[in-house]
Write a protein that holds these residues in place. Sequence first.
Motif, PDB file in Angstrom:
ATOM      1  N   ASP A  62       0.873  -1.175   0.000  1.00  0.00           N
ATOM      2  CA  ASP A  62       0.000   0.000   0.000  1.00  0.00           C
ATOM      3  C   ASP A  62       0.909   1.224   0.000  1.00  0.00           C
ATOM      4  OD1 ASP A  62      -2.044   1.753   0.136  1.00  0.00           O
ATOM      5  OD2 ASP A  62      -2.787   1.131   2.107  1.00  0.00           O
ATOM      6  N   ASP A  64     -13.436  -7.043  -0.575  1.00  0.00           N
ATOM      7  CA  ASP A  64     -13.208  -5.591  -0.514  1.00  0.00           C
ATOM      8  C   ASP A  64     -11.767  -5.242  -0.841  1.00  0.00           C
ATOM      9  OD1 ASP A  64     -15.775  -5.348   0.150  1.00  0.00           O
ATOM     10  OD2 ASP A  64     -15.444  -4.772   2.259  1.00  0.00           O
ATOM     11  N   SER A  95      -9.914  -3.055  -4.153  1.00  0.00           N
ATOM     12  CA  SER A  95      -9.118  -1.833  -4.016  1.00  0.00           C
ATOM     13  C   SER A  95      -7.683  -2.001  -4.523  1.00  0.00           C
ATOM     14  CB  SER A  95      -9.113  -1.379  -2.558  1.00  0.00           C
ATOM     15  OG  SER A  95      -8.358  -2.309  -1.796  1.00  0.00           O
ATOM     16  N   ASP A 127      -4.946  -1.889  -7.094  1.00  0.00           N
ATOM     17  CA  ASP A 127      -4.812  -1.205  -8.387  1.00  0.00           C
ATOM     18  C   ASP A 127      -4.045  -2.053  -9.390  1.00  0.00           C
ATOM     19  OD1 ASP A 127      -5.912   1.422  -7.504  1.00  0.00           O
ATOM     20  OD2 ASP A 127      -4.211   1.284  -6.136  1.00  0.00           O
TER      21      ASP A 127
END
Length: 478
Positions: free
Chosen positions: A25, A43, A47, A49
Amino acid sequence: MATTLITNGTVVSATGRAQADVLIDGERITAVLEPGSVLLGTDVAASVDTVIDAAGKYVIPGGIDAHTHMQLPFGGTEASDTFETGTRAAAWGGTTSIVDFAVQTYGQKIQDGLAAWHEKAAGNCAIDYGFHQIVGDVNDESLLAMRGLVDEGISSFKLFMAYPGVFYSDDAQILKAMQLSRDTGMLTMMHAENGPAIDVLAAQLVEQRKTDPFYHGKARAWEMEEEATHRAIMLAKLTGAPLYIVHVSAKQAVEQVAWARDKGQNVFAETCPQYLYLSLEEQLGAVSEKWGAFEGAKWVCSTPLRSREEGHQDAMWQSLRTNDVQMVSTDHCPFCMKDQKELGLGDFRKIPNGIGSIEHRMDLMYQGVVTGEITLERWVELTSTTPARMFGLYGQKGVIQPGADADIVVYDPNGHTSIGVDKTHHMNMDHSAWEGFEIDGHVDTVISRGKVVVDDNQYLGAKGDGRFLKRGLSQYLI
Ligand code: DUC
Ligand code: ZN
Ligand code: ZN
Ligand code: ZN
């Protein structure tokens, strides 16, 4: 911040290997997970990418090259890689941090030498960089200034027992600097060769018209390395300084390091790929149409290449297995043949010393895994984890774990790398010391603090991506 998932790969550390996924991250690693646990549709998956499929590949902490000389003024010229070109070549080869040597020249203030190095590097590097401090003039003022270096993130200094008139320290200066090393915890790094004796031998060879590059290695005999290594060890023992011998090439020097370590002394050593793969005999045999016997200048470095007949290369590989030598750096100090190495035509003493290898260290050392010289885990330890521990970067660098910088290399053991100036070559040199080397392996993807800088044989990074690393003290202090 962007998130990246490296999935399906084999994560390799200094202590083992496992199938695992790595979640990044922003600039950091946030999780090392069971394979496939970030399932599509969850979830977290939504998220992510970027997904990097590392199936069949190794996922390793980015390489740390703790011995480089970008833009070093030396031998009447300057090392040909700038911080920009050299660190970009490093990234191409899977190295995501360097520790370069800031230089204090004779008569210069340490602070001025260091400031000049910051100026050369700042805003120019492709990957993160730290500095050791070369102390070329040990005097009372320097010793005072050295006490302030730890606070600036510079936790090691290098002295030279070679190069009288350039960087050289005599035994009295070494003793005083080592006392400071003991007091501050700064690691003493030593170029261990008996320079004054070497200079006499070199002058005598030139008087006998033995001027070809090969005689560089003859003058810098292994006895000169063994003697200086022993002397450095004894001075360190007397003072209690932690000692790190740079660029060890002679088997007798390794024996000195092993002897001291066996007695419990805090002595460490590095070697470089050139001392594992290249030899004095090959340098002697290198004759080209363009350069004749001067072709051998490409391999003039100090310490010099050693004789294969005498068994130095085998001894160096063995020392990596026994841990008498703990890590592998390059001593990246590139010079072109044109206008640089050729300064020494007719007198090997004037050939600027140095070999460029920063781009190839990870591949060359992986080749040792392929040939069975070292294990996969030892490869990671020698090229990343121990350098991080040795030089106060561990936790942030040198390991794949939550909280660490996301410096990661995806390495393809089924890939192939051909080395040569017209092939894989991003260093600013007009030749390669590694021309014709074929590697069974390939650096596929390089991530530097979360940013993919090399992927699929494309460079995606930018000048200035790299930041200065304030280093802590070595983890190996006792
Ligand atoms: N050795 C080299 O080969 N180059 C730079 C300095 C050194 O000690
Ligand atoms: Zn050196
Ligand atoms: Zn060096
Ligand atoms: Zn590949």
